[in-house]
Design a protein around this motif. Sequence first.
Motif, PDB file in Angstrom:
ATOM      1  N   GLY A 152       0.832  -1.218   0.000  1.00  0.00           N
ATOM      2  CA  GLY A 152       0.000   0.000   0.000  1.00  0.00           C
ATOM      3  C   GLY A 152       0.857   1.255   0.000  1.00  0.00           C
ATOM      4  O   GLY A 152       0.530   2.242  -0.664  1.00  0.00           O
ATOM      5  N   LEU A 153       1.965   1.190   0.726  1.00  0.00           N
ATOM      6  CA  LEU A 153       2.855   2.357   0.793  1.00  0.00           C
ATOM      7  C   LEU A 153       3.437   2.660  -0.587  1.00  0.00           C
ATOM      8  O   LEU A 153       3.579   3.817  -0.972  1.00  0.00           O
ATOM      9  N   LEU A 154       3.778   1.601  -1.313  1.00  0.00           N
ATOM     10  CA  LEU A 154       4.309   1.789  -2.671  1.00  0.00           C
ATOM     11  C   LEU A 154       3.235   2.329  -3.599  1.00  0.00           C
ATOM     12  O   LEU A 154       3.496   3.205  -4.420  1.00  0.00           O
ATOM     13  N   LYS A 155       2.030   1.791  -3.435  1.00  0.00           N
ATOM     14  CA  LYS A 155       0.947   2.173  -4.355  1.00  0.00           C
ATOM     15  C   LYS A 155       0.524   3.631  -4.204  1.00  0.00           C
ATOM     16  O   LYS A 155       0.053   4.229  -5.160  1.00  0.00           O
ATOM     17  N   THR A 203       2.523   6.051  -3.620  1.00  0.00           N
ATOM     18  CA  THR A 203       3.557   6.964  -4.128  1.00  0.00           C
ATOM     19  C   THR A 203       3.222   7.307  -5.579  1.00  0.00           C
ATOM     20  O   THR A 203       2.201   6.866  -6.116  1.00  0.00           O
TER      21      THR A 203
END
Lengths: 298, 342
Positions: free
Chosen positions: A100-103, A105
């Motif tokens: 989720g953190l990557l998504k 960005t």
Amino acid sequence: MAKPILGINPLMVKELRGYMRGTRAYAVLTVYMGIISGITILLYTGVSLANPASGVSNSSQVGSALFYVMVGLQIVLVSFVAPAFTVGAISSERERHTFGLLKVTLLSPGQIVWGKLIPVLGYVLLLGLATTPLFSLAFILGGVEPAQFAVALCVILASAALFTTLGVFVSSRAHDTLSATVITYAIVVGIVVGLAVLTVLGLPALTELTGRAGASGAVPALTALFVALISLSPVGALVTSELNFANSGHLLTLTIGPFAASPTPIVLPAPFVILTVCYLTASAILIWLATRAVRDDV
Amino acid sequence: MIETRELTRVFGKTTAVDRLSIQIEAGSIFGIVGPRGAGKTTLMRMLATLLPPSRGDALVGGASIRRRTVYVRRLVGYLPDVSGVYPDMTVGEYMAFFAACYGVPANDRTALTNDLLALVDLSHRANESVDKLSRGMRQRLALARALVHDPQVLLLDDAAAGLDPRARVELRELLKELRSMNKTIVVTSRSLAELEDLCTHIGIMESGHMLAAGESALIRARLHPHRIIGVKFFGDADMAINHARTGQGVVDVRLAASHSAGKGDADNTPAGIGNPEDEAVVAALHALKEMHIVFAGDYRDATELLRHLMRAGVQVVSFSEQTDSLEQILTGLNEPDHMNAK
């Protein structure tokens, strides 16, 4: 404004650093080189001892044997080692709660998939390049033509592309890395081993069938289908392409027939051409599907 | 800064967020309180553009979360309820990686990382592996990560969950500091008490609906038209109650049930206590009484009430405002008088 997917992105850099920073990459490289070197020495010694009379003929036999063994090992490498690096590409991000953190960005789903895929392909390429001195040994000894090397290279690179993207695709769909691993290896074994077994078992039967007088009109179609099927196996495609080149001198085409029912021979693309086209197309489709899976993952 | 319009998210047959329409002002700290399954996380994930709405829309900084996803991502810093880390990275690398993912120029990343780590008091850990951080430190690091692209809006989903009391206090102080930087902060929790003092605005959510939303003071007044003050004391209960009733702002006084039942009952002493010191402690506990004062005054009036009781000779041991549990609040909000708040 959409960012180019194919460029270098931070995830790609992170993954590459991650591979090269840990001990795993060096351990795999060392073990792989050790196995190939060991087999090369054993093979060279074995063939030399079996043919004590030295000379060009013996040297070319050793060179040819070395070449095919190394190509076989490279196929094993790309088939079974490459997916190991990609089966956790997306699922491990989910398990670590970083997906989720990557998504959120500014990385696009395509960049995330590409960022996972390229470092693995790069690493597999590194493994392949590391064995170049051993391949050169085969060329020095003789018995191998550049065309044979080109065929082997196509099969290896196309296989690397397919099996790494397969790992990423399954990882993008699977709930966890364990199930992604099981599914990926089941498919890889089916393609590499299953189709190779089919080649070994089916080729003599087909040869007998095509040679039989009064064979039915379905034989040419069956033969073409069989060739297409074994062309999807890296081992099958490599063996049939090399045999075809050695027998007919044609690198890019394979002629089958004439049959009793069909006096005109059928000309097909060489098996390695079929494999390269099919694998690269399948890889592109898998990348597209993985990108959609990353985009739609909720 | 944030406006939701009939925002709805359906998972199969379950409607997690149901036609939610709220407005969150720029520069405010909006706390969303609700039990597990209320739809808080779903709402946060939609606002963070991780989850597309089934129906309706939300505007963040005037941009639709449906159509201008990348623009919204530039505006929003998101801290999920479980924030993962890459164990093979150092704290500094973790920050630099996410800075790069948000397009922060390479030349600015080091300074930015240093500033943010200083803000969350992790500068001294910059070169340590993320894996070695405590849970509280990881949460602070996650907050720093959410700030890496200088977002105008911070979405903090149950940010204090699992933190020890000290880490919670540090987080609250940090959020107050961020508010002073004019960030709009949306924070969720299952505990109203956790958010009451921190937030400028509160929304109470249950089953995908916002039961009540508005300024904290107004919501507090709506939830607690009368404060309940618990007073523990020694001495004559009747005398204490009678004095309390004469205090300014006092609506009603009740003796707490557990204490009234045991009032003056010497037979309640548990068997098996033979140590004189233990017996003295037990006797003192039995002598301690508690009354609940239903109070309509403000905090100044409460101070005056405490003085009033002390002057009257009531031996006050503790004097504190009682906090309703979330279940009590939700029960209250579901009563007909509060339903118009939807």
